[in-house]
Design an enzyme around this catalytic site. Structure first.
Site, mmCIF file in Angstrom:
data_model
loop_
_atom_site.group_PDB
_atom_site.id
_atom_site.type_symbol
_atom_site.label_atom_id
_atom_site.label_comp_id
_atom_site.label_asym_id
_atom_site.label_seq_id
_atom_site.Cartn_x
_atom_site.Cartn_y
_atom_site.Cartn_z
ATOM 1 N N LYS A 170 0.839 -1.214 0.000
ATOM 2 C CA LYS A 170 0.000 0.000 0.000
ATOM 3 C C LYS A 170 0.862 1.248 0.000
ATOM 4 C CE LYS A 170 -1.738 1.489 4.100
ATOM 5 N NZ LYS A 170 -1.453 2.888 4.493
ATOM 6 N N ASN A 171 1.812 1.308 0.937
ATOM 7 C CA ASN A 171 2.553 2.557 1.108
ATOM 8 C C ASN A 171 3.557 2.816 -0.015
ATOM 9 O OD1 ASN A 171 1.034 3.143 3.302
ATOM 10 N ND2 ASN A 171 2.583 2.551 4.822
ATOM 11 N N CYS A 203 -4.666 12.741 12.708
ATOM 12 C CA CYS A 203 -5.415 11.499 12.620
ATOM 13 C C CYS A 203 -5.293 10.778 13.948
ATOM 14 C CB CYS A 203 -4.948 10.641 11.453
ATOM 15 S SG CYS A 203 -3.334 9.964 11.677
ATOM 16 N N ARG A 205 0.714 14.588 13.299
ATOM 17 C CA ARG A 205 1.292 14.430 11.963
ATOM 18 C C ARG A 205 1.367 15.748 11.178
ATOM 19 N NH1 ARG A 205 -1.046 8.888 9.509
ATOM 20 N NH2 ARG A 205 0.972 8.778 8.529
ATOM 21 N N ASP A 230 4.287 0.292 12.112
ATOM 22 C CA ASP A 230 3.072 -0.278 11.521
ATOM 23 C C ASP A 230 2.847 -1.748 11.913
ATOM 24 O OD1 ASP A 230 2.570 2.138 10.353
ATOM 25 O OD2 ASP A 230 3.324 1.574 8.374
ATOM 26 N N ARG A 290 -8.807 -0.156 4.324
ATOM 27 C CA ARG A 290 -7.847 0.795 3.761
ATOM 28 C C ARG A 290 -6.535 0.092 3.421
ATOM 29 N NH1 ARG A 290 -6.992 6.060 7.151
ATOM 30 N NH2 ARG A 290 -5.647 6.286 5.347
HETATM 31 N N1 EPU Z 1 6.403 14.285 11.040
HETATM 32 C C1 EPU Z 1 6.510 15.627 11.402
HETATM 33 N N2 EPU Z 1 6.514 16.564 10.399
HETATM 34 C C2 EPU Z 1 6.423 16.206 9.078
HETATM 35 C C3 EPU Z 1 6.315 14.838 8.728
HETATM 36 C C4 EPU Z 1 6.304 13.892 9.736
HETATM 37 O O1 EPU Z 1 6.608 15.964 12.576
HETATM 38 O O2 EPU Z 1 6.451 17.106 8.225
HETATM 39 C C5 EPU Z 1 6.369 13.270 12.120
HETATM 40 C C6 EPU Z 1 5.026 12.538 12.123
HETATM 41 O O3 EPU Z 1 4.053 13.261 12.831
HETATM 42 C C7 EPU Z 1 5.388 11.220 12.766
HETATM 43 C C8 EPU Z 1 6.828 10.980 12.285
HETATM 44 O O4 EPU Z 1 7.316 12.250 11.858
HETATM 45 O O5 EPU Z 1 5.373 11.353 14.165
HETATM 46 C C9 EPU Z 1 6.942 9.983 11.130
HETATM 47 O O6 EPU Z 1 6.209 10.428 10.019
HETATM 48 P P1 EPU Z 1 6.581 10.070 8.509
HETATM 49 O O7 EPU Z 1 6.527 11.331 7.715
HETATM 50 O O8 EPU Z 1 7.824 9.263 8.464
HETATM 51 O O9 EPU Z 1 5.360 9.131 8.132
HETATM 52 P P2 EPU Z 1 4.378 9.274 6.879
HETATM 53 O O10 EPU Z 1 5.136 9.441 5.633
HETATM 54 O O11 EPU Z 1 3.299 10.230 7.200
HETATM 55 C C10 EPU Z 1 4.418 6.684 6.391
HETATM 56 C C11 EPU Z 1 3.389 5.613 6.248
HETATM 57 C C12 EPU Z 1 2.789 5.292 7.604
HETATM 58 C C13 EPU Z 1 3.929 4.843 8.519
HETATM 59 C C14 EPU Z 1 4.998 5.932 8.606
HETATM 60 C C15 EPU Z 1 6.200 5.556 9.435
HETATM 61 C C16 EPU Z 1 2.585 6.038 4.014
HETATM 62 C C17 EPU Z 1 1.459 6.445 3.136
HETATM 63 N N3 EPU Z 1 2.359 6.057 5.332
HETATM 64 O O12 EPU Z 1 3.705 7.821 6.908
HETATM 65 O O13 EPU Z 1 1.890 4.215 7.407
HETATM 66 O O14 EPU Z 1 3.435 4.559 9.806
HETATM 67 O O15 EPU Z 1 5.452 6.256 7.269
HETATM 68 O O16 EPU Z 1 6.805 4.411 8.943
HETATM 69 O O17 EPU Z 1 3.647 5.682 3.534
HETATM 70 C C18 EPU Z 1 0.060 2.814 7.879
HETATM 71 O O18 EPU Z 1 0.245 2.258 6.779
HETATM 72 O O19 EPU Z 1 -0.720 2.324 8.758
HETATM 73 C C19 EPU Z 1 0.764 4.052 8.184
HETATM 74 C C20 EPU Z 1 0.350 4.894 9.125
#
Ligand code: EPU
Length: 422
Positions: A22-23, A118, A123, A308, A400
């Site tokens: 998915k991701n 969320c 986030r 995850d 999802r």
């Molecule tokens: N963060 C910030 N500022 C930002 C971006 C992130 O503070 O601008 C913080 C977030 O709030 C969080 C941490 O950094 O506490 C990690 O966030 P990251 O940006 O790495 O995660 P993401 O890209 O939003 C993806 C996956 C998530 C997975 C995380 C961590 C996708 C679509 N989603 O999210 O997947 O948990 O990386 O590995 O790729 C899931 O599939 O259930 C899921 C939540």
């Protein structure tokens, strides 16, 4: 709203095919905006998040068609692209923010709704904004939307992120493929989904080095071409199904499984007394005798233990011999499954980012509520190992990220069915 009814029914034995990630798919799809030629993804998972990304891309003017019942997705961004990602779609799924980098690279401007928080945490988007600003974008927030402009186009730059954010790495890399000159991203995320994105961008003609390491270098090119790319295996779906025989006993082969996608997780399974072996087609997981052993887990960016899989691992540790401590270091509010597991008889204390799980011999079925995607599947796993019936409500979260979950588990002997309209 559908529910899932699970009856604890002893060991699971069989074979489970693992879908495309998915991701990975959610970042590969917006990459289509970088080229006027078609991008085709094979091994795509059939999930509601993928349908949401399809709707978002269509709203931007991308032609999207699904073939082979959704396993193949072909996208074409040859016509005029609309730069506005509307709140009505973005609010449904945070990964919608992955159109920001590609839109900026393609059009020089983008208007993307802020996704909002969320269930698992606030986030914010600051790391994305800083990364794209380093490439020359001016970004301000107005009326809940990020308005991004790069007058004269994006320019290559060296940027170090304050935290290795997965999404910000993806946005930066996609944007930098069409920037003028060389870009270097330091403290980049190293997740397999990023390696997969780079493999696809390379097929499209991008010049990128260092993916899978903390430093990624991108040499901007004038244009990208079309490509066909197979989506990498979903390591989180893989880990989830590896936990099914670990929790219930039995032996399950996960087709397409690879240890290198989940090495930290496999080490923890080993420490808990679960055997994982490589086969010609994937990974075989078995628990033959006795209870699993307690293990401590800390979630970290890749190659650490994935956040995850934390909820699903907690479901396993609820019936382990001894006490386990799980520390959640990625999201500030990702223990919402703990009180639901406690309704099933688990003994868990949550304090800040730590959950202490005192293993009990048996869980008991109960009505429980899914609060997010990974929490919902952890409750299903717990229900499979519990005495009696467990009714998991709000399973739209599950849809999802897991395709045909009942079918896949039933094929291994699980008693699980979907109940419409609860
Ligand atoms: N963060 C910030 N500022 C930002 C971006 C992130 O503070 O601008 C913080 C977030 O709030 C969080 C941490 O950094 O506490 C990690 O966030 P990251 O940006 O790495 O995660 P993401 O890209 O939003 C993806 C996956 C998530 C997975 C995380 C961590 C996708 C679509 N989603 O999210 O997947 O948990 O990386 O590995 O790729 C899931 O599939 O259930 C899921 C939540």
């Amino acid at each position: 709203m559908d529910s899932i009814l699970v009856k604890g029914n002893g060991p699971l034995n069989g074979v489970i095919p693992i879908a495309g990630a998915k991701n990975a798919c959610l970042t590969l799809m917006p990459a289509t905006l970088l080229s006027e030629e078609p991008l085709t993804l094979t091994n795509a998972p059939r999930l509601s998040d993928i349908r949401t990304m399809t709707q978002l891309l269509q709203s931007l003017g991308v032609e999207v068609s699904a073939l082979q019942a959704g396993k193949v997705i072909t996208m074409s961004s040859h016509s005029d692209i609309n730069p506005v990602a509307d709140y009505e779609i973005v609010r449904k799924m945070r990964a919608s923010n992955l159109v920001l980098g590609p839109l900026l690279a393609r059009l020089g401007h983008a208007v993307v709704s802020l996704p909002g928080g969320c269930a698992i945490g606030a986030r914010p988007m600051d790391i994305h904004i800083d990364a794209l600003a380093a490439l020359g974008a001016e970004i301000d927030l107005r009326d809940g939307y990020l308005h991004a402009t790069a007058k004269g186009g994006l320019k290559g730059a060296v940027h170090e992120m304050r935290f290795a954010s997965v999404g910000a790495t993806e946005n930066f890399v996609m944007a930098a493929t069409l920037a003028k000159g060389t870009s270097v991203l330091k403290n980049a995320a190293r997740e397999p989904e990023i390696v997969d994105l780079v493999a696809c961008l390379r097929r499209m003609g991008a010049e990128i080095e260092g993916e899978g390491t903390p430093t990624i270098t991108i040499q901007g090119v004038d244009r990208l071409r079309g490509a066909t790319h197979p989506v990498v295996t979903d390591r989180i779906e893989l880990g989830t199904y590896m936990l099914a025989p670990a929790i219930c006993g039995g032996e399950v082969e996960c087709l397409g499984g690879r240890i290198d996608l989940l090495s930290a997780f496999c080490e923890k399974l080993d420490a808990a007394g679960i055997s994982v072996t490589e086969t010609a087609n994937g990974l075989k997981v078995a628990r033959k005798n006795g209870r699993v052993r307690a293990v401590d887990v800390v979630t970290e960016p890749f190659p650490g233990f994935p956040t995850d899989l934390q909820a699903q691992m907690m479901a396993l540790l609820c019936t382990a011999e001894g006490t386990s401590v799980l520390e959640e270091k990625i999201f500030e509010n990702r223990f919402m499954h703990a009180p639901e597991l406690m309704r099933m008889g688990a003994k868990i204390e949550v304090q800040g980012g730590h959950a202490t799980v005192h293993g009990v011999e048996k869980l008991r079925g109960a009505p429980v509520m899914a609060t997010d995607l990974r929490a919902s599947v952890s409750l299903i796993l717990a229900g499979l190992a519990a005495e009696g019936e467990t009714l998991v409500s709000r399973v739209y979260h599950l849809d999802r990220g897991y395709e045909r979950v009942e079918e896949k588990l039933r094929a291994c002997g699980a008693q699980i069915e979907r109940v419409a309209g609860h």
